[in-house]
Design a protein around this motif. Sequence first.
Motif, PDB file in Angstrom:
ATOM      1  N   ARG A  72      41.864  42.633  32.668  1.00  0.00           N
ATOM      2  CA  ARG A  72      42.462  41.518  33.435  1.00  0.00           C
ATOM      3  C   ARG A  72      41.590  40.470  33.932  1.00  0.00           C
ATOM      4  O   ARG A  72      41.846  39.451  34.039  1.00  0.00           O
ATOM      5  CB  ARG A  72      43.354  42.101  34.518  1.00  0.00           C
ATOM      6  N   SER A  73      40.385  41.207  34.431  1.00  0.00           N
ATOM      7  CA  SER A  73      39.485  40.098  34.932  1.00  0.00           C
ATOM      8  C   SER A  73      38.620  39.283  33.732  1.00  0.00           C
ATOM      9  O   SER A  73      38.488  38.144  33.792  1.00  0.00           O
ATOM     10  CB  SER A  73      38.007  40.889  35.604  1.00  0.00           C
ATOM     11  N   ALA A  74      38.491  39.910  32.760  1.00  0.00           N
ATOM     12  CA  ALA A  74      37.952  39.234  31.592  1.00  0.00           C
ATOM     13  C   ALA A  74      39.043  38.195  30.942  1.00  0.00           C
ATOM     14  O   ALA A  74      38.683  36.987  30.684  1.00  0.00           O
ATOM     15  CB  ALA A  74      37.759  40.120  30.279  1.00  0.00           C
ATOM     16  N   LEU A  75      40.350  38.056  31.079  1.00  0.00           N
ATOM     17  CA  LEU A  75      41.306  36.984  30.776  1.00  0.00           C
ATOM     18  C   LEU A  75      40.984  36.022  31.709  1.00  0.00           C
ATOM     19  O   LEU A  75      41.339  34.893  31.346  1.00  0.00           O
ATOM     20  CB  LEU A  75      42.683  37.810  30.557  1.00  0.00           C
ATOM     21  N   ARG A  76      40.932  36.125  32.978  1.00  0.00           N
ATOM     22  CA  ARG A  76      40.704  35.193  34.029  1.00  0.00           C
ATOM     23  C   ARG A  76      39.289  34.230  33.848  1.00  0.00           C
ATOM     24  O   ARG A  76      39.237  33.463  34.565  1.00  0.00           O
ATOM     25  CB  ARG A  76      40.767  35.650  35.275  1.00  0.00           C
ATOM     26  N   MET A  77      38.360  34.845  33.240  1.00  0.00           N
ATOM     27  CA  MET A  77      37.054  34.201  33.066  1.00  0.00           C
ATOM     28  C   MET A  77      36.963  33.364  31.978  1.00  0.00           C
ATOM     29  O   MET A  77      37.447  33.497  30.742  1.00  0.00           O
ATOM     30  CB  MET A  77      35.887  35.162  33.062  1.00  0.00           C
ATOM     31  N   PRO A  78      36.254  31.952  32.066  1.00  0.00           N
ATOM     32  CA  PRO A  78      36.282  30.758  31.141  1.00  0.00           C
ATOM     33  C   PRO A  78      35.067  31.386  30.253  1.00  0.00           C
ATOM     34  O   PRO A  78      34.673  30.421  29.453  1.00  0.00           O
ATOM     35  CB  PRO A  78      36.124  29.597  31.925  1.00  0.00           C
ATOM     36  N   LEU A  79      34.503  32.437  30.433  1.00  0.00           N
ATOM     37  CA  LEU A  79      33.265  32.819  29.398  1.00  0.00           C
ATOM     38  C   LEU A  79      33.871  33.205  27.956  1.00  0.00           C
ATOM     39  O   LEU A  79      34.620  34.117  27.862  1.00  0.00           O
ATOM     40  CB  LEU A  79      32.504  33.778  30.051  1.00  0.00           C
TER      41      LEU A  79
END
Length: 171
Positions: free
Chosen positions: A68-75
């Motif tokens: 979930r955190s990865a989906l919110r990051m623009p990287l």
Amino acid sequence: RSPSEVLLARPVRAFRESARAVSSTLTAMGSDEHTQLLVLAVVIGTAAGAAVLVFYKAIDVIQGLVLRSALRMPLPAPLLIPLFVALGLAACRSLTRWGTKGSLGENIPDVMYRVTVKGGVIRSIPVMIKTLAAAIVIGTGASVGAEGPVVVLGAAAGSRIGRWLRASPNR
């Protein structure tokens, strides 16, 4: 007392009392040694199985949080994956370094050593902390297996139950 000891105090006390009640009942019924060992094996197997289920659930929860955190990051993914693995390894290192001071291992060779030389005494708190650290590492995507923590959890459950029942090291 540590926060984990306070959190687990009531369920642990209830489980310890029920294990002793089963042992006392078997003794009062005049059951033989083999019956008592079989019942003890079922109790330990149940406790170990429950601990392993909690371990796998922790991996799932951590993995869900990471995804979930990865989906919110623009990287981009080639940067995110190593980042999360590094964060998981750092969290694992911190837990094992500061949460288990004075603890030498809690891995399969240590379990074998403690069973053969130390009378089967395996301390529960370091095992739980290191199992949580393993769940974090696995949940964040590091390339490690769950087999070692599963074996150690089962051994720690057996050791703890044996001490609650005041069983001899041979038992």
